[in-house]
Design a protein around this motif. Structure first.
Motif, PDB file in Angstrom:
ATOM      1  N   ARG A   1       0.752   7.269   5.185  1.00 45.94           N
ATOM      2  CA  ARG A   1      -0.210   8.121   5.894  1.00 45.94           C
ATOM      3  C   ARG A   1      -0.694   7.462   7.177  1.00 45.94           C
ATOM      4  N   ASP A   2      -0.618   6.124   7.200  1.00 46.06           N
ATOM      5  CA  ASP A   2      -1.158   5.419   8.358  1.00 46.06           C
ATOM      6  C   ASP A   2      -0.444   5.793   9.642  1.00 46.06           C
ATOM      7  N   ALA A   3       0.853   6.044   9.544  1.00 42.50           N
ATOM      8  CA  ALA A   3       1.629   6.379  10.743  1.00 42.50           C
ATOM      9  C   ALA A   3       1.018   7.593  11.428  1.00 42.50           C
TER      10      ALA A   3
ATOM     11  N   ARG B   1       0.843  -1.216   0.000  1.00 42.72           N
ATOM     12  CA  ARG B   1       0.000   0.000   0.000  1.00 42.72           C
ATOM     13  C   ARG B   1       0.867   1.251   0.000  1.00 42.72           C
ATOM     14  N   VAL B   2       1.925   1.231   0.793  1.00 41.26           N
ATOM     15  CA  VAL B   2       2.820   2.397   0.870  1.00 41.26           C
ATOM     16  C   VAL B   2       3.558   2.580  -0.455  1.00 41.26           C
TER      17      VAL B   2
ATOM     18  N   TYR C   1       2.002  14.071   5.514  1.00 45.31           N
ATOM     19  CA  TYR C   1       2.424  12.738   5.094  1.00 45.31           C
ATOM     20  C   TYR C   1       3.934  12.616   5.196  1.00 45.31           C
ATOM     21  N   GLU C   2       4.390  11.383   5.129  1.00 45.42           N
ATOM     22  CA  GLU C   2       5.807  11.101   5.272  1.00 45.42           C
ATOM     23  C   GLU C   2       6.223  10.142   4.164  1.00 45.42           C
TER      24      GLU C   2
ATOM     25  N   THR D   1      -2.135  11.158  15.194  1.00 46.42           N
ATOM     26  CA  THR D   1      -2.570  12.548  15.305  1.00 46.42           C
ATOM     27  C   THR D   1      -4.009  12.714  14.839  1.00 46.42           C
ATOM     28  N   ALA D   2      -4.669  13.696  15.394  1.00 39.34           N
ATOM     29  CA  ALA D   2      -6.061  13.954  15.035  1.00 39.34           C
ATOM     30  C   ALA D   2      -6.139  14.773  13.742  1.00 39.34           C
ATOM     31  N   VAL D   3      -5.342  15.856  13.665  1.00 37.95           N
ATOM     32  CA  VAL D   3      -5.381  16.694  12.457  1.00 37.95           C
ATOM     33  C   VAL D   3      -4.285  16.255  11.501  1.00 37.95           C
ATOM     34  N   SER D   4      -4.633  15.372  10.587  1.00 36.38           N
ATOM     35  CA  SER D   4      -3.571  14.744   9.795  1.00 36.38           C
ATOM     36  C   SER D   4      -3.859  14.716   8.308  1.00 36.38           C
TER      37      SER D   4
END
Ligand SMILES: *Cc1c(COP(=O)(O)O)cnc(C)c1O
Length: 392
Positions: A226-228, A217-218, A240-241, A233-236
């Protein structure tokens, strides 16, 4: 793959080799997506993955991609296959099965096929194993499932990953289990225009290993994780990383809308393919032909119907292909094996006779037209032409 322009004299009689079965549901679903304001990967891709997961069952995870080629590449990467590693692939397959090994700098070890099932021969696999071997990619030729018990046993003995190239094998079964649920590392289906279920272009990577699913998926979207963030975090929504130099292999919602509608029609499409296969079996008896192998339990997708001309046939295979074409019947050959293709032949200094079973099939076989929209009359036309041409 591309539609050939035929001469106009036979146009009215022409039987294509394959034809996608796109009905009103597919068209409505695509139009709905186009109007929705969301056309690339979004809710339809998620729904297609969920529906596919439910269809395959047995706790699998599904990762939708823009081709089976992409899915095979992601599966190899997720299984940890690296540059310098060797992967065993049947020579009797499409270019995609082997090229993905080169994408990651690995080397291909070609295996021959079994002369009766046309699938990779486990004995040939064993002869290919070296200390550098890391994986096997069996191909379920035409929809007939490989000898998976033997392949999985070899894989376990030599600690190899198994990635099933199931481009032909939706929805085939092996010992009553759908392909996708067998104990391999990953299974990859194709939704190319000529395949059983189509999204135009597309594929699905199916696995029971959540680490493989997560990595695929990554890597399907540029290595973006994005899953990390969504976990922590709430506002995410904007953050992205990038954790690896990934690929651009995501499926679009337009394609997924097609896939959702096609998947819902699987049973009907399978019934038609089975009926057509049985009509070929019945209609082609007594000719100088070897008919394709049928599994005892009938669990075959009938993606392809491949016949072999025997030596007492009055025409050579090439003559038969030309004669059928002149009658407006478009056939194909699966495959011109990879070991005679210039790139692979030259890279590994291969000779045609090294893989005798594959060579024989490639020189004697014809893939006959088979598609769900083929009428009984269309098929009778093909059968009659073969009976006339091959009368001895
Ligand atoms: C069609 C096919 C592929 C590639 O599928 P795409 O979805 O076109 O990438 C791979 N392997 C085999 C055996 C195929 O027939």
């Amino acid at each position: 793959m591309w539609r050939v322009r035929r001469n106009t004299a036979v146009e009215s009689l022409s039987i294509p080799f394959a034809l996608p079965d796109i009905g009103p549901d597919e068209i409505a679903a695509v139009v709905d997506t186009l109007r929705s304001g969301w056309i690339t990967s979004g809710p339809k891709v998620r729904q297609f993955e969920d529906n596919f997961q439910r269809f395959i069952g047995d706790g699998v995870e599904c990762v939708a991609v823009n081709s089976a080629t992409a899915g095979l590449h992601l599966a190899l990467e997720a299984c940890g296959v690296q540059a310098g590693d060797e992967v065993i692939v049947p020579t009797h397959t499409f270019a995609a099965t082997a090229e993905v090994v080169r994408y990651i700098g690995g080397d291909v070890a070609f295996a021959d096929i079994d002369p009766t099932t046309y699938c990779i021969d486990p004995k040939s696999i064993e002869r290919c194993v070296t200390p550098r071997t890391r994986a096997i990619i069996p191909v379920h030729f035409g929809g007939f499932v490989c000898d998976m018990d033997a392949i999985l046993e070899i894989a376990e003995r030599f600690n190899l990953a198994v990635i099933e190239d199931a481009a032909h094998a939706f929805p085939s079964k092996y010992r009553d289990k759908l392909v996708g649920t067998l104990p391999s590392d990953a299974t990859v289906f194709s939704f190319h225009a000529t395949k059983f279920l189509t999204t135009g272009e597309g594929g699905m990577l199916v696995t029971k290993d959540s680490a493989i699913a997560q990595r695929a998926r990554v890597m399907r979207t540029h290595g973006i994780d994005r899953d990390a963030f969504s976990r922590t975090t709430a506002v995410s929504h904007w953050r992205y990383e990038v954790i690896a130099p990934g690929f651009k292999y995501n499926m679009t919602d337009i394609a997924a809308a097609l896939g959702i509608s096609q998947l819902a029609r699987t049973n009907g499409m399978l019934a038609r393919r089975k009926a057509l296969a049985h009509r070929y079996h019945a209609g082609l008896g007594g000719l100088p032909l070897v008919l394709p192998p049928s599994p005892a339990d009938g669990a075959h997708s009938w993606h392809l119907y491949v016949v072999q001309l025997t030596e007492d046939a009055p025409l050579t295979r090439d003559q038969a292909l030309t004669a059928l074409y002149d009658e407006g019947i478009e056939c194909s050959v699966h495959y011109i094996p990879l070991h005679v293709q210039p790139y692979w032949r030259d890279r590994y200094k291969l000779s045609p006779e090294q893989f005798p079973n594959s060579l024989r099939l490639s020189e004697s076989s014809i893939s006959l037209p088979l598609y769900t929209r083929m009428t009984d009359a269309d098929q009778d036309y093909v059968i009659d032409a073969l009976r006339r041409l091959l009368r001895t």
